[in-house]
Design a protein around this motif. Structure first.
Motif, PDB file in Angstrom:
ATOM      1  N   ALA A   1     -66.296  34.478  31.936  1.00 49.08           N
ATOM      2  CA  ALA A   1     -67.727  34.639  32.187  1.00 49.08           C
ATOM      3  C   ALA A   1     -68.550  34.050  31.054  1.00 49.08           C
ATOM      4  N   ASN A   2     -69.687  33.477  31.420  1.00 47.49           N
ATOM      5  CA  ASN A   2     -70.688  33.130  30.429  1.00 47.49           C
ATOM      6  C   ASN A   2     -71.685  34.284  30.372  1.00 47.49           C
ATOM      7  N   VAL A   3     -72.790  34.118  29.675  1.00 52.80           N
ATOM      8  CA  VAL A   3     -73.776  35.184  29.529  1.00 52.80           C
ATOM      9  C   VAL A   3     -74.313  35.654  30.886  1.00 52.80           C
ATOM     10  N   ASP A   4     -74.434  34.720  31.824  1.00 53.77           N
ATOM     11  CA  ASP A   4     -74.957  35.056  33.153  1.00 53.77           C
ATOM     12  C   ASP A   4     -73.885  35.569  34.108  1.00 53.77           C
ATOM     13  N   GLY A   5     -72.621  35.591  33.658  1.00 54.28           N
ATOM     14  CA  GLY A   5     -71.542  36.063  34.514  1.00 54.28           C
ATOM     15  C   GLY A   5     -70.850  34.978  35.316  1.00 54.28           C
ATOM     16  N   ASP A   6     -71.263  33.717  35.128  1.00 51.48           N
ATOM     17  CA  ASP A   6     -70.629  32.604  35.850  1.00 51.48           C
ATOM     18  C   ASP A   6     -69.208  32.388  35.328  1.00 51.48           C
ATOM     19  N   SER A   7     -68.279  32.073  36.224  1.00 46.52           N
ATOM     20  CA  SER A   7     -66.883  31.918  35.815  1.00 46.52           C
ATOM     21  C   SER A   7     -66.291  30.543  36.120  1.00 46.52           C
ATOM     22  N   ALA A   8     -67.103  29.595  36.534  1.00 45.30           N
ATOM     23  CA  ALA A   8     -66.596  28.257  36.876  1.00 45.30           C
ATOM     24  C   ALA A   8     -66.558  27.381  35.629  1.00 45.30           C
ATOM     25  N   TYR A   9     -65.683  27.759  34.687  1.00 49.10           N
ATOM     26  CA  TYR A   9     -65.530  27.043  33.430  1.00 49.10           C
ATOM     27  C   TYR A   9     -64.062  26.738  33.196  1.00 49.10           C
ATOM     28  N   VAL A  10     -63.812  25.716  32.393  1.00 49.71           N
ATOM     29  CA  VAL A  10     -62.447  25.385  31.992  1.00 49.71           C
ATOM     30  C   VAL A  10     -62.445  25.240  30.479  1.00 49.71           C
ATOM     31  N   ARG A  11     -61.427  25.780  29.861  1.00 51.71           N
ATOM     32  CA  ARG A  11     -61.234  25.651  28.412  1.00 51.71           C
ATOM     33  C   ARG A  11     -59.931  24.905  28.185  1.00 51.71           C
ATOM     34  N   VAL A  12     -60.003  23.832  27.416  1.00 55.35           N
ATOM     35  CA  VAL A  12     -58.829  23.031  27.082  1.00 55.35           C
ATOM     36  C   VAL A  12     -58.671  23.055  25.570  1.00 55.35           C
TER      37      VAL A  12
END
Length: 143
Positions: free
Chosen positions: A56-67
């Motif tokens: 999650a980001n601050v807004d609760g969005d979860s469409a992220y990728v960490r490499v």
């Protein structure tokens, strides 16, 4: 001999194995090491699929990728750092079938300290890795 970890919500990638192969190949190519078994067998990527609720980001969005790319110290000069981040971001977005994911992909470049790179049961210095690569090249040329 980078190790690459990719973290994303489960289902982000249709073929995690193909993604792992593509990013490992890209980093090996950008690094510019010889195409020998030592580097081909020890440059690897791991795709970690997490529940969407675990990201999650601050807004609760979860469409992220960490490499995260771990290399031995000094393996990537500034030009190579830029190239690795650009190529991996593109590969991730393509593998997800979502060009906009390039705006939500974080690539972290991390260097293991001198002597902090373990392979074959030994913590290698950069000089030891170079010596091992030269020995493998000589062995292959003599075969």
């Amino acid at each position: 001999m980078p190790m690459i970890d990719i973290y994303a919500a489960a289902g982000t990638f249709a073929d995690p194995h193909a993604l792992a192969t593509a990013v490992a190949t890209a980093v090996k190519d950008v690094e510019g090491v010889p195409d020998i078994p030592m580097f081909r067998k020890n440059t690897a990527a791991f795709v970690h699929e997490l529940p969407a609720a675990a990201i999650a980001n601050v807004d609760g969005d979860s469409a992220y990728v960490r490499v995260q790319v771990l290399t031995n110290a000094g393996a990537l000069d500034r030009e190579k750092q830029i190239a690795v981040v650009e190529r991996l971001t593109g590969i991730v977005a393509e593998a997800a079938g979502d060009p906009s994911l390039s705006e939500r992909t974080w690539v972290l470049l991390t260097e293991a300290p001198e002597g902090g790179w373990g392979l074959w049961g030994h913590a290698h210095t950069n000089a030891e890795l170079v010596t091992a690569a030269r020995a493998e090249i000589a062995k292959l040329q003599g075969a």
